[in-house]
Design a protein around this motif. Sequence first.
Motif, PDB file in Angstrom:
ATOM      1  N   ILE A 161      82.162   2.207 -22.026  1.00 52.49           N
ATOM      2  CA  ILE A 161      82.197   2.962 -23.119  1.00 52.49           C
ATOM      3  C   ILE A 161      83.521   2.582 -24.185  1.00 52.49           C
ATOM      4  O   ILE A 161      84.561   2.157 -23.611  1.00 52.49           O
ATOM      5  N   ALA A 162      83.278   2.533 -25.269  1.00 51.42           N
ATOM      6  CA  ALA A 162      84.383   2.162 -26.286  1.00 51.42           C
ATOM      7  C   ALA A 162      84.068   2.657 -27.665  1.00 51.42           C
ATOM      8  O   ALA A 162      82.881   3.253 -28.037  1.00 51.42           O
ATOM      9  N   GLN A 163      85.071   2.698 -28.559  1.00 56.06           N
ATOM     10  CA  GLN A 163      84.995   3.252 -29.821  1.00 56.06           C
ATOM     11  C   GLN A 163      84.634   2.023 -30.850  1.00 56.06           C
ATOM     12  O   GLN A 163      85.062   1.131 -30.776  1.00 56.06           O
ATOM     13  N   TYR A 164      83.543   2.344 -31.772  1.00 51.87           N
ATOM     14  CA  TYR A 164      83.075   1.217 -32.370  1.00 51.87           C
ATOM     15  C   TYR A 164      83.641   1.142 -34.033  1.00 51.87           C
ATOM     16  O   TYR A 164      83.792   2.177 -34.290  1.00 51.87           O
ATOM     17  N   LYS A 165      83.792   0.046 -34.303  1.00 50.53           N
ATOM     18  CA  LYS A 165      84.034  -0.445 -35.496  1.00 50.53           C
ATOM     19  C   LYS A 165      83.686  -1.771 -36.123  1.00 50.53           C
ATOM     20  O   LYS A 165      83.704  -2.837 -35.430  1.00 50.53           O
ATOM     21  N   GLN A 166      83.096  -1.785 -37.280  1.00 45.75           N
ATOM     22  CA  GLN A 166      82.513  -3.027 -37.925  1.00 45.75           C
ATOM     23  C   GLN A 166      83.770  -3.453 -38.859  1.00 45.75           C
ATOM     24  O   GLN A 166      84.097  -2.931 -39.631  1.00 45.75           O
ATOM     25  N   VAL A 167      84.263  -4.770 -38.657  1.00 42.54           N
ATOM     26  CA  VAL A 167      85.211  -5.548 -39.632  1.00 42.54           C
ATOM     27  C   VAL A 167      84.537  -6.690 -40.210  1.00 42.54           C
ATOM     28  O   VAL A 167      84.350  -7.799 -39.330  1.00 42.54           O
ATOM     29  N   GLY A 168      83.845  -6.742 -41.261  1.00 42.69           N
ATOM     30  CA  GLY A 168      83.223  -7.765 -41.915  1.00 42.69           C
ATOM     31  C   GLY A 168      81.973  -7.984 -41.227  1.00 42.69           C
ATOM     32  O   GLY A 168      81.142  -7.081 -40.818  1.00 42.69           O
ATOM     33  N   SER A 169      81.605  -9.178 -40.423  1.00 38.40           N
ATOM     34  CA  SER A 169      80.792  -9.729 -39.763  1.00 38.40           C
ATOM     35  C   SER A 169      80.874  -9.594 -38.310  1.00 38.40           C
ATOM     36  O   SER A 169      80.025  -9.716 -37.552  1.00 38.40           O
ATOM     37  N   SER A 170      82.038  -8.957 -37.991  1.00 35.38           N
ATOM     38  CA  SER A 170      82.382  -9.006 -36.331  1.00 35.38           C
ATOM     39  C   SER A 170      82.287  -7.213 -36.120  1.00 35.38           C
ATOM     40  O   SER A 170      82.575  -6.453 -36.803  1.00 35.38           O
ATOM     41  N   ILE A 171      82.059  -7.279 -34.913  1.00 29.73           N
ATOM     42  CA  ILE A 171      82.039  -5.806 -34.176  1.00 29.73           C
ATOM     43  C   ILE A 171      83.351  -5.486 -33.208  1.00 29.73           C
ATOM     44  O   ILE A 171      83.513  -6.765 -32.597  1.00 29.73           O
ATOM     45  N   VAL A 172      84.462  -4.733 -33.592  1.00 30.23           N
ATOM     46  CA  VAL A 172      85.626  -4.485 -32.734  1.00 30.23           C
ATOM     47  C   VAL A 172      85.187  -3.259 -31.786  1.00 30.23           C
ATOM     48  O   VAL A 172      85.099  -2.032 -32.434  1.00 30.23           O
ATOM     49  N   LEU A 173      85.408  -3.277 -30.621  1.00 26.89           N
ATOM     50  CA  LEU A 173      84.942  -2.340 -29.592  1.00 26.89           C
ATOM     51  C   LEU A 173      86.636  -1.830 -29.168  1.00 26.89           C
ATOM     52  O   LEU A 173      87.403  -2.548 -28.491  1.00 26.89           O
ATOM     53  N   HIS A 174      87.011  -0.555 -29.379  1.00 26.35           N
ATOM     54  CA  HIS A 174      88.515  -0.305 -29.393  1.00 26.35           C
ATOM     55  C   HIS A 174      88.503   0.695 -28.002  1.00 26.35           C
ATOM     56  O   HIS A 174      87.711   1.475 -27.725  1.00 26.35           O
ATOM     57  N   PHE A 175      89.346   0.344 -26.911  1.00 26.73           N
ATOM     58  CA  PHE A 175      89.718   1.169 -25.731  1.00 26.73           C
ATOM     59  C   PHE A 175      90.919   2.091 -26.031  1.00 26.73           C
ATOM     60  O   PHE A 175      92.019   1.479 -26.616  1.00 26.73           O
ATOM     61  N   PHE A 176      90.835   3.244 -25.749  1.00 27.24           N
ATOM     62  CA  PHE A 176      91.968   3.935 -25.905  1.00 27.24           C
ATOM     63  C   PHE A 176      93.159   3.651 -24.981  1.00 27.24           C
ATOM     64  O   PHE A 176      94.390   4.081 -25.228  1.00 27.24           O
ATOM     65  N   ASN A 177      92.944   3.359 -23.679  1.00 24.99           N
ATOM     66  CA  ASN A 177      93.989   2.956 -22.852  1.00 24.99           C
ATOM     67  C   ASN A 177      94.818   1.569 -23.642  1.00 24.99           C
ATOM     68  O   ASN A 177      94.145   0.705 -23.807  1.00 24.99           O
ATOM     69  N   SER A 178      96.069   1.881 -23.809  1.00 22.12           N
ATOM     70  CA  SER A 178      96.823   0.989 -24.442  1.00 22.12           C
ATOM     71  C   SER A 178      97.089  -0.480 -23.739  1.00 22.12           C
ATOM     72  O   SER A 178      97.587  -1.175 -24.313  1.00 22.12           O
ATOM     73  N   THR A 179      96.790  -0.139 -22.517  1.00 26.07           N
ATOM     74  CA  THR A 179      96.765  -1.504 -21.732  1.00 26.07           C
ATOM     75  C   THR A 179      95.672  -2.496 -21.846  1.00 26.07           C
ATOM     76  O   THR A 179      95.694  -3.516 -21.348  1.00 26.07           O
ATOM     77  N   ARG A 180      94.442  -1.988 -22.546  1.00 27.84           N
ATOM     78  CA  ARG A 180      93.603  -2.892 -22.532  1.00 27.84           C
ATOM     79  C   ARG A 180      93.478  -3.129 -24.086  1.00 27.84           C
ATOM     80  O   ARG A 180      93.474  -2.539 -25.123  1.00 27.84           O
ATOM     81  N   GLU A 181      93.003  -4.556 -23.983  1.00 26.84           N
ATOM     82  CA  GLU A 181      92.906  -5.209 -25.354  1.00 26.84           C
ATOM     83  C   GLU A 181      91.274  -4.782 -26.102  1.00 26.84           C
ATOM     84  O   GLU A 181      90.571  -4.719 -25.197  1.00 26.84           O
ATOM     85  N   ASP A 182      91.428  -4.833 -27.343  1.00 22.85           N
ATOM     86  CA  ASP A 182      90.104  -4.531 -27.967  1.00 22.85           C
ATOM     87  C   ASP A 182      89.202  -5.503 -27.626  1.00 22.85           C
ATOM     88  O   ASP A 182      89.610  -6.914 -27.705  1.00 22.85           O
ATOM     89  N   PHE A 183      87.855  -5.330 -27.865  1.00 22.65           N
ATOM     90  CA  PHE A 183      86.697  -6.549 -27.444  1.00 22.65           C
ATOM     91  C   PHE A 183      86.386  -6.811 -28.874  1.00 22.65           C
ATOM     92  O   PHE A 183      85.879  -5.987 -29.758  1.00 22.65           O
ATOM     93  N   VAL A 184      86.362  -7.943 -29.153  1.00 27.32           N
ATOM     94  CA  VAL A 184      85.806  -8.310 -30.632  1.00 27.32           C
ATOM     95  C   VAL A 184      84.741  -9.357 -30.383  1.00 27.32           C
ATOM     96  O   VAL A 184      84.774 -10.378 -29.707  1.00 27.32           O
ATOM     97  N   ALA A 185      83.361  -8.851 -31.011  1.00 30.37           N
ATOM     98  CA  ALA A 185      82.417  -9.667 -30.893  1.00 30.37           C
ATOM     99  C   ALA A 185      81.888 -10.184 -32.483  1.00 30.37           C
ATOM    100  O   ALA A 185      81.819  -9.514 -33.502  1.00 30.37           O
ATOM    101  N   LYS A 186      81.619 -11.517 -32.549  1.00 25.98           N
ATOM    102  CA  LYS A 186      81.394 -12.129 -33.770  1.00 25.98           C
ATOM    103  C   LYS A 186      80.570 -13.351 -33.685  1.00 25.98           C
ATOM    104  O   LYS A 186      80.443 -13.765 -32.299  1.00 25.98           O
ATOM    105  N   SER A 187      79.884 -13.877 -34.410  1.00 32.58           N
ATOM    106  CA  SER A 187      78.939 -14.942 -34.552  1.00 32.58           C
ATOM    107  C   SER A 187      77.972 -14.584 -33.449  1.00 32.58           C
ATOM    108  O   SER A 187      77.329 -13.803 -33.201  1.00 32.58           O
ATOM    109  N   ASN A 188      78.064 -15.940 -32.622  1.00 34.32           N
ATOM    110  CA  ASN A 188      76.921 -16.041 -31.446  1.00 34.32           C
ATOM    111  C   ASN A 188      77.193 -14.748 -30.385  1.00 34.32           C
ATOM    112  O   ASN A 188      76.068 -14.571 -29.710  1.00 34.32           O
TER     113      ASN A 188
END
Length: 206
Positions: A161-188
């Motif tokens: 589970i994560a918070q969804y955000k679209q940035v340009g052609s990429s999708i950023v999945l944000h985790f509320f836990n400050s120790t976790r890095e956001d997951f960025v999905a782009k291109s392939n």
Amino acid sequence: MFAEQLKRTRQSRHYSQAEIASKLGVTQQAIAKWETGVSTPSPTSISKLSDILGISTDVLLKGAKDISPVGHDFLDAPAEYSIPAVGKIRPYGKSYIFDEQYGSAWAYVPNPNDYIYYTLDDDAMAPRIMTGDTALIHYQQRLCDGDIGLFIYNPYPVGFIAQYKQVGSSIVLHFFNSTREDFVAKSNLLDHLFIIGKVVETRVKW
């Protein structure tokens, strides 16, 4: 018909015009015009509205009713149903399978086939959603910025589970836990990311 249905459904879901406008990326004035019949949204906006409000486009456009076992219009009075509960969701080819069945739990929803309960087994969304908490998921393949969703990313072994955000052609999945890095999905990488649904409710672990 559409204007009245949109306003009635929005209010029943406890959304303000500003909140709907933010999710759609339009102005509040545009929502007000739709609800008064001054103008109508594009087909794309109607599709997004149906996802946000959790109803079909037929219901939104025509006022069609979903007949529940007790004969209620679900826009006014969703019925209480037993919803399956799972502990893990795993990728399976280009789809997914449910694992660790936890029985079921009750929820007031329009259509029980559109929902599932998912129990978190990590602290990625802490402190807002903790390990052991349960999320009610509405199956849908599109999310709006700021929505919290349930995702599968192959080759990750389980869903998350994560918070969804679209940035340009990429999708950023944000985790509320400050120790976790956001997951960025782009291109392939986008071909390996699947949206299972939107978190519409959470229950704290007893």
